[in-house]
Structures are given as structure tokens and as C-alpha cells.
Motif scaffolding. Structure first.
Motif, short mmCIF file in Angstrom:
data_model
loop_
_atom_site.label_atom_id
_atom_site.label_comp_id
_atom_site.label_asym_id
_atom_site.label_seq_id
_atom_site.Cartn_x
_atom_site.Cartn_y
_atom_site.Cartn_z
N LEU A 170 0.81 -1.21 0.00
CA LEU A 170 0.00 0.00 0.00
C LEU A 170 0.85 1.27 0.00
N LEU A 171 1.84 1.34 0.87
CA LEU A 171 2.69 2.54 0.88
C LEU A 171 3.69 2.53 -0.27
N ARG A 172 3.87 1.37 -0.87
CA ARG A 172 4.77 1.23 -2.02
C ARG A 172 6.18 1.74 -1.73
N GLN A 173 6.67 1.38 -0.56
CA GLN A 173 8.04 1.74 -0.23
C GLN A 173 8.80 0.47 0.11
N PRO A 174 10.10 0.51 -0.07
CA PRO A 174 10.88 -0.71 0.19
C PRO A 174 10.91 -1.05 1.67
N MET A 175 11.02 -2.32 1.96
CA MET A 175 11.23 -2.74 3.35
C MET A 175 12.36 -3.76 3.36
N SER A 176 13.35 -3.46 4.18
CA SER A 176 14.49 -4.37 4.27
C SER A 176 14.11 -5.61 5.07
N ARG A 177 14.91 -6.63 4.91
CA ARG A 177 14.63 -7.85 5.66
C ARG A 177 14.81 -7.60 7.16
N ASP A 178 15.72 -6.70 7.51
CA ASP A 178 15.93 -6.37 8.91
C ASP A 178 14.68 -5.75 9.52
N PRO B 61 -9.68 6.48 -12.15
CA PRO B 61 -8.75 6.76 -11.05
C PRO B 61 -8.48 8.25 -10.89
N GLY B 62 -8.41 8.97 -12.00
CA GLY B 62 -8.20 10.41 -11.92
C GLY B 62 -9.31 11.10 -11.15
N LEU B 63 -10.53 10.67 -11.38
CA LEU B 63 -11.66 11.23 -10.65
C LEU B 63 -11.51 10.99 -9.15
N LEU B 64 -11.13 9.78 -8.80
CA LEU B 64 -11.02 9.43 -7.39
C LEU B 64 -9.87 10.18 -6.72
N VAL B 65 -8.78 10.36 -7.45
CA VAL B 65 -7.67 11.12 -6.91
C VAL B 65 -8.11 12.54 -6.59
N ASP B 66 -8.88 13.12 -7.50
CA ASP B 66 -9.35 14.48 -7.27
C ASP B 66 -10.32 14.52 -6.10
N LEU B 67 -11.13 13.48 -5.97
CA LEU B 67 -12.04 13.40 -4.84
C LEU B 67 -11.28 13.35 -3.52
N VAL B 109 -9.75 4.80 -3.58
CA VAL B 109 -8.49 5.30 -4.11
C VAL B 109 -7.42 4.21 -4.07
N ILE B 110 -7.45 3.39 -3.05
CA ILE B 110 -6.51 2.27 -2.99
C ILE B 110 -6.73 1.36 -4.19
N ALA B 111 -7.99 1.06 -4.46
CA ALA B 111 -8.30 0.22 -5.62
C ALA B 111 -7.80 0.88 -6.90
N ALA B 112 -8.03 2.18 -7.00
CA ALA B 112 -7.61 2.92 -8.19
C ALA B 112 -6.09 2.91 -8.34
N SER B 113 -5.39 2.91 -7.21
CA SER B 113 -3.92 2.99 -7.25
C SER B 113 -3.29 1.77 -7.91
N ASP B 118 -0.45 7.17 -11.97
CA ASP B 118 -0.82 8.48 -11.45
C ASP B 118 -1.52 8.35 -10.10
N ALA B 119 -2.51 7.47 -10.06
CA ALA B 119 -3.24 7.28 -8.82
C ALA B 119 -2.33 6.72 -7.73
N ALA B 120 -1.47 5.79 -8.10
CA ALA B 120 -0.55 5.22 -7.13
C ALA B 120 0.36 6.30 -6.55
N ASP B 121 0.86 7.16 -7.43
CA ASP B 121 1.73 8.24 -6.97
C ASP B 121 0.98 9.20 -6.06
N ALA B 122 -0.23 9.55 -6.46
CA ALA B 122 -1.02 10.49 -5.66
C ALA B 122 -1.29 9.93 -4.27
N LEU B 123 -1.62 8.65 -4.23
CA LEU B 123 -1.90 8.02 -2.94
C LEU B 123 -0.64 7.95 -2.08
N THR B 124 0.47 7.61 -2.72
CA THR B 124 1.73 7.55 -1.99
C THR B 124 2.07 8.91 -1.39
N ARG B 125 1.90 9.96 -2.21
CA ARG B 125 2.18 11.30 -1.70
C ARG B 125 1.25 11.68 -0.55
N PHE B 126 -0.02 11.31 -0.70
CA PHE B 126 -0.99 11.60 0.36
C PHE B 126 -0.57 10.92 1.66
#
Lengths: 192, 192
Positions: A170-178, B61-67, B109-113, B118-126
DNA sequence: ATCCTAACGCAACGTCCGTCGCATTTAGGG
DNA sequence: CCCTAAATGCGACGGACGTTGCGTTAGGAT
């Protein structure tokens, strides 16, 4: 729809078609990722006709569900390291490997689960099965006298494994094995 | 593409169209869920032409990101309850409310990501923004002397919040508010 | 009040996706 | 070895989706 169990004609060409298709799915997944996965592309690569794919697997999520089923090991059990903490670390390392594999079938099925209820149900059943089996590490710990007998296995496993899934999927960030190990230790310590 | 920030003509009709469309998105989401969400349906319900939706938001997904952006509060801060445990419980209750709302924009939004980058990036930034702000509960706890100063805020927040997301979003099983509280307490205890 | 142009409405088009009817192959049993 | 039906191959069709060109509306500045 998914499994060939009880099918009236499971052998020969049918089985060959299935393995060809699933191999093509995995290759396409590796090259173009989940959002680039198309029935047409799988058909071309596998040499199987589009219509057959639509008839047997219906959708892209259907293909991934079958891929998950084909790779699932019916005799899976959590390894016994001799301690709760060690067992949880081992579990987390398996999950870590599954999530960071290229391509990660687990991640692809997760993505698919947001598109069709069939895929969502299949994934839920898969995970229910896995978490149920993994509860063995808790009962073993109880048997060892490490933790009290009333311990809620699911909550404990959630504490250990959820951060791994959350960070990577969900956060789409890396996670190390540690870090994965770290969360396993926190979970083990939370029930002492 | 998404925000109206710096747009050359943000007022009047344009703003009205946007709010009409986003309201329609929310209604459609409530009735048919994410997989039943269609640009055409949103166009019909909102009374805005299809072409306008494609031009301004491109995709579902663009709609949901804006929402999500429209609902995001720029001045959000975690509530201060006076203790780390209390703060974490409050955070988890907010997440719990967001995930169990009907419709849950967060879940949509998670589903859209999983469909567009684009949606994945927006959610990550959020989420990066939210986790960064929430780190305040950790620094407050350090200031109070509750926990050592070297504590990793992100790992702590992961321990507290990940089980909630994992159980509801990925495992697709209900989680009571008590369970959410429980995981907040485990997280608080893990750094003492 | 008038003008300019951004934003929107409209209709038509092309493409992609999934389905259907029918022919062909082949697994599995007699 | 033959027969039957399941499974696949094949081509065509219809519909949904996204795009494009052009006309119309209305915000904002002069």
C-alpha cells in the motif's frame, strides 16, 4: 471456473494449454506488469486462441487466480525454529520474499482482487488458509510455555505480518529484511 | 491534470462542474462500488458531458484522486490526548472511520492505485504527507519523556496502523474499534 | 458594455474488448 | 480401432470506451 479439479477431460492437450497459458501470464507479468497484462498478449505469447482464454479463465484476474492456485503448496507449514520469535521471523521472511519477487504473483493477485469479486474471494480464501496454518506457530509457543494459552493467534500474526504488507503493497516503499525481522520481534514481545 | 491550483479560470462554471462531478462520483461509488464506477455514468448523473470528464480527469482513477484531494484537509494534525497511547488510539480510530465509511473514498483510491501509476503516486504522496504529520505524536511523546529520543517514528506508526489497513483492505475482514485500539496499545508498548 | 479565450457541449469516428456460431481437433471410453 | 463429446480454433459481430474537430457558452479583463 478456475481449478481443473473434477473436470471431465483434464489431461493431454487441456493440461498443456493450461501450463502454456500460465507460463505466458508469468512472462507477460514480468515484462509489462499487472496493468499491462492483456488477454490478447497472453494468447499470442502462449499460442492459444483468445476465445479459449475467455472461455476458461474469463478475465485477467481469473488468469492470476489460477496462477496463484497452481503455485500454492497444499502441504505448506510454517518452519519450526524452536522459538516464537524465530518462527515469526521465518514467516515474515517468506512473505518478504513473495512480495519482492519479480514478478510478484502475490502483488499481482492483490491488484486483481480490486477488480473482480471472484479474485477478491479467491485471495481471501487463500489468506484465510495461510493464516490458519500459520497459527501453528502460536500453538507451538503455547505448548513450549512461552506465552499464555489464551493468546489470540490472528491478532498476533497481524501484528507481525501486517506492517510488511502495508509498507510494500500500500505505501509502495521498500522494506528491508531487517525491518521485517524487527516487526516479527515486536509481535513476539507483545504477548510475553 | 488533477488540482485546479493555478488554473487560469477556476471560478464560476468550472468550479460548479467540478463539485457536481465529484458529488456524482461519490454517489455512484456508494451505489455501484469501485468496479461499477464508469465515466459515462458519472457524466449522466452529474449532467456534465463525457468529453469534459475525459479532458479534465482522463480516467476513473483520476476522478477518485481528485475526490481525495478535495476531501483532504491541509491543516490536519493528530489530536493531542496527553499520552502516546492515547494519541495512537485516536489516530487508529480516524483510520478506522475512514475505512469503514460508506462509501470509503480511501478504499476506492486504494483500488484505483492499482490501475494507474498516477493514482498510485497520488496516494503515496498523500500517505507520505499523513505519516509525516502523524510523526508529531512521536516527537510529543519524546518531549514528554515517555519514550527515548532515538525512536523511529515511521516504524512505530507502522506497527500501530498497518494491522488495521491489512485486516480491512487486504484480508477484507471486519475489524472492531476495540481491535484497532488494541494494536495502538501494542505499538505504544513496543517502544517503552 | 465589449472583447477574448478558456472551458464546455456535441456528434462522429476508430479502436479495443468480449461474445457468439460454427468448424476442427483430440481426449477418453467402448 | 472407432465413436462421442469435450475442448479448442476461427472469423465475425456488437458494444463500450476514449479521441478528435468544431461550434457554443461564459469567466474575467479591459
Amino acid at each position: 471456473m478456475i481449478a481443473e479439479v473434477g473436470a471431465s477431460r483434464p489431461g493431454g492437450r487441456t493440461a498443456r494449454v493450461r501450463s502454456d497459458v500460465l507460463a505466458a501470464v508469468e512472462s507477460e507479468l514480468a515484462e509489462h506488469g499487472y496493468d499491462g497484462l492483456t488477454i490478447d498478449a497472453v494468447a499470442v505469447r502462449s499460442g492459444v486462441h483468445r476465445t479459449t482464454l475467455y472461455r476458461r479463465w474469463k478475465t485477467v484476474p481469473g488468469l492470476l487466480v489460477d496462477l496463484l492456485a497452481a503455485g500454492a503448496d497444499d502441504s505448506w507449514e510454517p518452519v519450526d525454529t524452536g522459538s516464537l520469535e524465530g518462527d515469526l521471523i521465518a514467516v515474515n521472511r517468506e512473505i518478504h520474499a513473495a512480495l519482492t519477487a519479480r514478478p510478484s504473483i502475490t502483488q499481482a493477485v492483490i491488484a486483481a482482487s480490486f477488480r473482480t469479486t471472484d479474485a477478491a474471494d479467491a485471495l481471501t480464501r487463500f489468506w484465510e488458509d495461510r493464516y490458519e496454518r500459520t497459527a501453528l506457530v502460536v500453538s507451538r509457543a503455547v505448548a513450549r510455555g512461552e506465552i499464555p494459552s489464551g493468546t489470540d493467534a490472528h491478532q498476533l500474526l497481524l501484528t507481525a505480518t501486517a506492517p510488511l504488507y502495508h509498507q510494500v503493497v500500500l505505501l509502495r516503499q521498500p522494506m528491508s529484511r531487517d525491518q521485517a525481522d524487527h516487526h516479527a520481534r515486536i509481535a513476539a514481545a507483545s504477548v510475553r
